[in-house]
Design an enzyme around this catalytic site. Structure first.
Site, PDB file in Angstrom:
ATOM      1  N   HIS A 169      -5.794  -6.681  -2.265  1.00 30.39           N
ATOM      2  CA  HIS A 169      -6.634  -6.790  -1.069  1.00 30.39           C
ATOM      3  C   HIS A 169      -6.881  -8.237  -0.667  1.00 30.39           C
ATOM      4  CE1 HIS A 169      -8.513  -2.463  -1.115  1.00 30.39           C
ATOM      5  NE2 HIS A 169      -7.214  -2.474  -0.955  1.00 30.39           N
ATOM      6  N   HIS A 193       0.482   4.222  -2.727  1.00 28.48           N
ATOM      7  CA  HIS A 193       0.230   5.605  -2.333  1.00 28.48           C
ATOM      8  C   HIS A 193       1.401   6.517  -2.685  1.00 28.48           C
ATOM      9  CE1 HIS A 193      -3.522   5.477   0.366  1.00 28.48           C
ATOM     10  NE2 HIS A 193      -3.482   4.353  -0.324  1.00 28.48           N
ATOM     11  N   ARG A 203       0.832  -1.212   0.000  1.00 25.57           N
ATOM     12  CA  ARG A 203       0.000   0.000   0.000  1.00 25.57           C
ATOM     13  C   ARG A 203       0.865   1.261   0.000  1.00 25.57           C
ATOM     14  NH1 ARG A 203      -3.627   2.588   4.161  1.00 25.57           N
ATOM     15  NH2 ARG A 203      -5.333   3.527   2.975  1.00 25.57           N
TER      16      ARG A 203
END
Length: 324
Positions: free
Chosen positions: A195, A70, A66
């Site tokens: 995910h 980001h 993640r």
């Protein structure tokens, strides 16, 4: 005066050479063998720290992936997400109390610096660490292109501007946010498959488990136990649930099977299988893990190519939390 054809050709060739020279000096290409001679032990250093960290807390693998996402979505893959200070992306709304894994990156950087001082960028460390996190948790492995350099500032305002898709995003919004970064709808669905590991906070899925209809009722009730309806604004906002309740610490295609059974934890997850244009791709990935993994790798490499700083741009930070 009229130039001869040979003179014109020579002048054109010289101009082209000069242009290529300028491009090459300011923007070297990313390469799979960038550190072969400069820091050949970088992969060992990254993986050894990660294996220890993930053995203690497998969730850290998802946190590192993640971080990579980001970082790349906010002004490119430049390590800016790691910087502290007044312009820090860490305190932007999509990241505050949400992004994790900074200490793991610090530990990796420390080990790499001991081996090769001032050689490997924080941006490249995040890139390698994201790949290794997936592989350690049972997912695919691939060769990463390296040679990124680090930004000297964070981009707080940009991180707050909506470039990062949120947990309540619609399908059209997800498609648009990824398209803005040069990523296709297929890339978006494949990358959403990350995910299959990790967890989300109650504040991110509370509305879905109480107010939406495209969710399995038993699944919703199970999630409600740890995410009370009237607890908004309390510490229970930070209670977590696995994004893939079946195999939360293993990288596989169960995430897509969950979506078909209306067991996506986030609204943005279930949007991928909700009667829209991506339903067929979710079915494909749920039936064929190899296809999913191949598309995931392709998308990760593409995401890693978003606006990297190369050549003489940026710097190689000595510490990832602050510029030199």
């Amino acid at each position: 005066m009229t130039l001869s054809s040979s003179s014109s050709t020579s002048i054109f060739a010289l101009a082209l050479f000069t242009t290529l020279l300028l491009i090459g000096s300011s923007s070297a290409q990313l390469s799979e063998n960038f550190y072969d001679s400069k820091c050949p032990k970088v992969f060992y250093a990254v993986k050894s720290v990660l294996q220890s960290a993930l053995a203690k807390e497998p969730r850290q693998g998802a946190s590192i992936v993640r971080l990579f996402f980001h970082d790349c979505f906010v002004n490119g893959c430049d390590g800016s997400v790691l910087l502290d200070g007044p312009s820090s992306e860490k305190i932007a709304l999509p990241n505050k109390n949400s992004l994790r894994g900074y200490e793991v990156i610090d530990a990796i950087k420390s080990k790499v610096e001991a081996l090769c001082p001032g050689v490997v960028s924080c941006a490249d460390i995040v890139t390698i660490a994201a790949r290794d996190s997936v592989a350690i948790l049972g997912g695919p492995n691939w060769k990463v292109k390296l040679g990124r350099r680090d930004s000297t500032t964070g981009f707080f305002n940009l991180a707050n501007s909506g470039v990062l898709p949120g947990p309540n995003s619609s399908l059209s919004s997800l498609i648009q946010r990824f398209d803005d970064q040069g990523l296709s709808t297929k890339d978006m669905v494949a990358l959403s498959g990350a995910h299959t590991i990790g967890k989300a906070r109650c504040v991110s899925y509370r509305d879905r488990i109480y107010n939406e209809n495209n969710i399995d009722s038993l699944f919703a009730k199970a999630r409600q136990k740890n995410c009370p309806k009237g607890s908004s604004g309390t510490p229970k906002d930070n209670n977590v649930a696995p994004l893939d309740f079946k195999t939360p610490n293993h990288f596989d295609n169960e995430y897509f099977k969950n979506l078909i059974n209306k067991k996506g934890l986030l609204r943005s997850d279930q949007e991928l299988f909700n009667g829209g244009s991506t339903d067929s791709l979710v079915r494909t990935y749920s039936n064929n893990q190899r296809v999913f993994e191949a598309d995931f790798v392709t998308a990760m490499i593409k995401m890693g190519n978003i606006k990297p700083l190369t050549g003489s741009n940026g710097q190689i930070r000595k510490q990832c939390r602050r510029p030199n």
